[in-house]
Design a protein around this motif. Structure first.
Motif, mmCIF file in Angstrom:
data_model
loop_
_atom_site.group_PDB
_atom_site.id
_atom_site.type_symbol
_atom_site.label_atom_id
_atom_site.label_comp_id
_atom_site.label_asym_id
_atom_site.label_seq_id
_atom_site.Cartn_x
_atom_site.Cartn_y
_atom_site.Cartn_z
ATOM 1 N N VAL A 2 35.987 34.315 36.684
ATOM 2 C CA VAL A 2 37.120 35.208 36.447
ATOM 3 C C VAL A 2 38.406 34.413 36.697
ATOM 4 O O VAL A 2 38.529 33.754 37.730
ATOM 5 C CB VAL A 2 37.046 36.427 37.406
ATOM 6 C CG1 VAL A 2 38.273 37.311 37.282
ATOM 7 C CG2 VAL A 2 35.777 37.240 37.126
ATOM 8 N N SER A 3 39.348 34.477 35.766
ATOM 9 C CA SER A 3 40.588 33.709 35.944
ATOM 10 C C SER A 3 41.467 34.387 36.998
ATOM 11 O O SER A 3 41.297 35.576 37.303
ATOM 12 C CB SER A 3 41.350 33.616 34.624
ATOM 13 O OG SER A 3 41.880 34.895 34.279
ATOM 14 N N LEU A 4 42.421 33.644 37.509
ATOM 15 C CA LEU A 4 43.359 34.212 38.486
ATOM 16 C C LEU A 4 44.100 35.400 37.864
ATOM 17 O O LEU A 4 44.294 36.434 38.508
ATOM 18 C CB LEU A 4 44.361 33.143 38.939
ATOM 19 C CG LEU A 4 45.464 33.664 39.865
ATOM 20 C CD1 LEU A 4 44.882 34.213 41.162
ATOM 21 C CD2 LEU A 4 46.482 32.579 40.169
ATOM 22 N N GLU A 5 44.488 35.251 36.587
ATOM 23 C CA GLU A 5 45.232 36.329 35.921
ATOM 24 C C GLU A 5 44.382 37.596 35.821
ATOM 25 O O GLU A 5 44.876 38.706 36.039
ATOM 26 C CB GLU A 5 45.671 35.887 34.512
ATOM 27 C CG GLU A 5 46.736 34.804 34.504
ATOM 28 C CD GLU A 5 46.184 33.401 34.749
ATOM 29 O OE1 GLU A 5 44.955 33.247 34.920
ATOM 30 O OE2 GLU A 5 46.996 32.449 34.775
ATOM 31 N N GLU A 6 43.089 37.410 35.520
ATOM 32 C CA GLU A 6 42.194 38.584 35.440
ATOM 33 C C GLU A 6 42.036 39.243 36.809
ATOM 34 O O GLU A 6 42.035 40.463 36.923
ATOM 35 C CB GLU A 6 40.826 38.176 34.881
ATOM 36 C CG GLU A 6 40.869 37.854 33.399
ATOM 37 C CD GLU A 6 39.592 37.160 32.933
ATOM 38 O OE1 GLU A 6 39.091 37.527 31.863
ATOM 39 O OE2 GLU A 6 39.114 36.242 33.628
ATOM 40 N N ALA A 7 41.908 38.409 37.837
ATOM 41 C CA ALA A 7 41.755 38.966 39.191
ATOM 42 C C ALA A 7 43.018 39.734 39.577
ATOM 43 O O ALA A 7 42.939 40.824 40.150
ATOM 44 C CB ALA A 7 41.452 37.855 40.191
ATOM 45 N N ARG B 298 42.579 46.289 42.568
ATOM 46 C CA ARG B 298 43.010 47.652 42.886
ATOM 47 C C ARG B 298 42.463 47.972 44.260
ATOM 48 O O ARG B 298 41.453 47.401 44.678
ATOM 49 C CB ARG B 298 42.435 48.620 41.832
ATOM 50 C CG ARG B 298 43.092 49.952 41.614
ATOM 51 C CD ARG B 298 44.390 49.977 40.780
ATOM 52 N NE ARG B 298 45.542 49.394 41.417
ATOM 53 C CZ ARG B 298 46.411 48.552 40.828
ATOM 54 N NH1 ARG B 298 46.283 48.225 39.570
ATOM 55 N NH2 ARG B 298 47.418 48.054 41.497
ATOM 56 N N SER B 299 43.106 48.890 44.996
ATOM 57 C CA SER B 299 42.499 49.408 46.230
ATOM 58 C C SER B 299 41.460 50.428 45.813
ATOM 59 O O SER B 299 41.802 51.442 45.207
ATOM 60 C CB SER B 299 43.560 50.072 47.110
ATOM 61 O OG SER B 299 44.444 49.096 47.608
ATOM 62 N N ILE B 300 40.201 50.150 46.114
ATOM 63 C CA ILE B 300 39.113 51.046 45.696
ATOM 64 C C ILE B 300 38.426 51.580 46.947
ATOM 65 O O ILE B 300 38.069 50.812 47.856
ATOM 66 C CB ILE B 300 38.137 50.324 44.755
ATOM 67 C CG1 ILE B 300 38.891 49.935 43.470
ATOM 68 C CG2 ILE B 300 36.938 51.215 44.411
ATOM 69 C CD1 ILE B 300 38.061 49.222 42.438
ATOM 70 N N ARG B 301 38.247 52.900 46.958
ATOM 71 C CA ARG B 301 37.730 53.574 48.159
ATOM 72 C C ARG B 301 36.436 54.329 47.889
ATOM 73 O O ARG B 301 35.974 55.057 48.759
ATOM 74 C CB ARG B 301 38.794 54.539 48.698
ATOM 75 C CG ARG B 301 40.122 53.868 49.047
ATOM 76 C CD ARG B 301 41.170 54.872 49.478
ATOM 77 N NE ARG B 301 42.460 54.239 49.777
ATOM 78 C CZ ARG B 301 43.373 53.901 48.882
ATOM 79 N NH1 ARG B 301 43.162 54.125 47.586
ATOM 80 N NH2 ARG B 301 44.515 53.344 49.244
ATOM 81 N N GLU B 302 35.863 54.182 46.687
ATOM 82 C CA GLU B 302 34.597 54.870 46.364
ATOM 83 C C GLU B 302 33.529 53.811 46.116
ATOM 84 O O GLU B 302 33.672 52.994 45.196
ATOM 85 C CB GLU B 302 34.735 55.754 45.118
ATOM 86 C CG GLU B 302 35.578 57.002 45.318
ATOM 87 C CD GLU B 302 37.039 56.766 45.011
ATOM 88 O OE1 GLU B 302 37.321 56.024 44.043
ATOM 89 O OE2 GLU B 302 37.911 57.279 45.741
ATOM 90 N N TYR B 303 32.483 53.873 46.935
ATOM 91 C CA TYR B 303 31.492 52.800 46.929
ATOM 92 C C TYR B 303 30.085 53.322 46.660
ATOM 93 O O TYR B 303 29.769 54.467 46.983
ATOM 94 C CB TYR B 303 31.487 52.101 48.295
ATOM 95 C CG TYR B 303 32.851 51.678 48.800
ATOM 96 C CD1 TYR B 303 33.818 51.164 47.922
ATOM 97 C CD2 TYR B 303 33.186 51.782 50.148
ATOM 98 C CE1 TYR B 303 35.064 50.774 48.378
ATOM 99 C CE2 TYR B 303 34.432 51.395 50.616
ATOM 100 C CZ TYR B 303 35.374 50.897 49.730
ATOM 101 O OH TYR B 303 36.608 50.515 50.183
ATOM 102 N N THR B 304 29.239 52.426 46.144
ATOM 103 C CA THR B 304 27.805 52.724 46.054
ATOM 104 C C THR B 304 27.204 52.406 47.436
ATOM 105 O O THR B 304 27.889 51.839 48.296
ATOM 106 C CB THR B 304 27.093 51.843 45.004
ATOM 107 O OG1 THR B 304 26.989 50.523 45.527
ATOM 108 C CG2 THR B 304 27.839 51.819 43.678
ATOM 109 N N TYR C 222 38.345 48.997 37.988
ATOM 110 C CA TYR C 222 39.661 49.102 37.366
ATOM 111 C C TYR C 222 39.831 47.948 36.398
ATOM 112 O O TYR C 222 39.498 46.812 36.717
ATOM 113 C CB TYR C 222 40.747 49.046 38.437
ATOM 114 C CG TYR C 222 42.121 49.049 37.824
ATOM 115 C CD1 TYR C 222 42.650 50.211 37.285
ATOM 116 C CD2 TYR C 222 42.859 47.878 37.729
ATOM 117 C CE1 TYR C 222 43.895 50.225 36.679
ATOM 118 C CE2 TYR C 222 44.103 47.882 37.129
ATOM 119 C CZ TYR C 222 44.613 49.055 36.606
ATOM 120 O OH TYR C 222 45.830 49.058 35.995
ATOM 121 N N GLN C 223 40.294 48.255 35.193
ATOM 122 C CA GLN C 223 40.598 47.182 34.244
ATOM 123 C C GLN C 223 41.913 47.488 33.545
ATOM 124 O O GLN C 223 42.045 48.557 32.929
ATOM 125 C CB GLN C 223 39.484 47.033 33.223
ATOM 126 C CG GLN C 223 39.599 45.712 32.517
ATOM 127 C CD GLN C 223 38.289 45.269 31.918
ATOM 128 O OE1 GLN C 223 37.376 46.075 31.711
ATOM 129 N NE2 GLN C 223 38.183 43.997 31.624
#
Ligand SMILES: Cc1cc2nc3c(=O)[nH]c(=O)nc-3n(C[C@H](O)[C@H](O)[C@H](O)COP(=O)(O)O)c2cc1C
Length: 271
Positions: free
Chosen positions: A60-65, A70-76, A255-256
């Motif tokens: 994954v490129s730096l730009e893609e990262a 995103r701040s993600i708070r819902e997990y498996t 998030y994309q």
């Protein structure tokens, strides 16, 4: 079509290389396992976990990262792997320069006031032969290892209470905790050192965010918690001040950033 001689040569080379793979891989693999994935070894009374070497290349490129962080708070409820944990810790505070031992995060005067801890949930981190023992661990940047501080199945639950019952702390297979020893920096820079320490934890936290994004993992920086409670749960010494908790987990959604949306957004904000 290959001429017959070249075909035979190619066949012989392929056979030799598969023989090499058959013999070499298990040997190499055994050596690697002995070095990195034996989960615990006791050195001078300390329970140590030598982590897999950090990867210096990713897909994954730096730009893609940056775009997809995103701040993600819902997990498996899946575990993360020891390789992923090792990579996140290296991104947070690992060594990236071998003359002085400078790190992936910049530090005022290379005073390195930050300590990174891991609180692992039961069955939270997959190792080569099972799971990392639930408990808290301190990251040792120079040996890229973890040293166990506390054992316990209940540490994550207690960390969740210390962090004002933020569910994402309890649901994550691991939480990273950044703590600072202000004295390391104020000794050199006086009161201004406090500002530097707070800037530094931002750098390190962003490294974790970006590495998590690059690995397809979720995280969120948490500043709301009771310091003393966190200290007790993790087992940090008195002089270490917890500054951030970062749960890390597999996300329930990704998030994309859509490039067209971004272009429209920017255009829409131009007069
Ligand atoms: C210093 C700081 C403290 C934060 N504390 C919390 C927190 O306690 N709990 C939480 O869920 N998110 C916390 N966040 C995450 C922010 O809510 C989040 O970054 C913000 O909503 C923007 O979303 P983004 O990170 O996806 O861009 C904190 C972020 C920062 C920088």
């Amino acid at each position: 079509m290959l001429p017959r001689r070249r075909f035979l040569q190619a066949l012989a080379a392929a056979m030799l290389s598969s023989l090499g793979l058959l013999v070499g891989l298990p040997l190499g693999y055994r050596r690697l396992r002995a070095r990195y994935s034996a989960p615990y070894r006791t050195v001078r009374g300390d329970k140590l976990v030598y982590l897999p070497m950090p990867r210096l290349r990713g897909v994954v490129s730096l730009e893609e990262a940056l775009a997809n962080r995103r701040s993600i708070r819902e997990y498996t409820d899946e575990p993360i792997t020891i390789e992923e944990l090792a990579q996140l810790l290296w991104a947070a505070q690992g060594v990236s320069e071998t003359r002085h031992g400078f790190r992936t995060s910049p530090s005022a005067g290379a005073t390195y006031p930050l300590e990174v801890y891991v609180v692992a949930a039961p069955k939270g981190v997959l190792t080569g032969d099972g799971f990392l023992e639930p408990g808290s661990y301190r990251y040792l940047p120079h040996s890229h290892a973890l040293v166990q501080v506390r054992k316990g199945d209940d540490l994550v639950e207690r960390l969740y209470h210390a962090a004002l019952e933020q569910e994402w702390v309890r649901e994550a297979p691991v939480n990273l905790i950044f703590a600072a020893v202000y004295e390391r920096t104020t000794r050199r820079y006086g009161a201004r050192g406090i500002r530097y320490v707070h800037i530094e934890v931002g750098h390190a936290g962003q490294n974790v965010y970006l590495q998590a994004a690059a690995l397809g993992l979720a995280t969120v920086a948490i500043g709301a918690f009771h310091d003393d409670e966190v200290r007790k749960v993790v087992g940090t010494p008195e002089e270490e001040n917890p500054l951030y908790i970062m749960p890390v987990a597999r996300p329930r959604w990704r998030y994309q950033l859509n490039p067209n949306d971004l272009a429209r957004y920017i255009e829409g904000h131009r007069s």
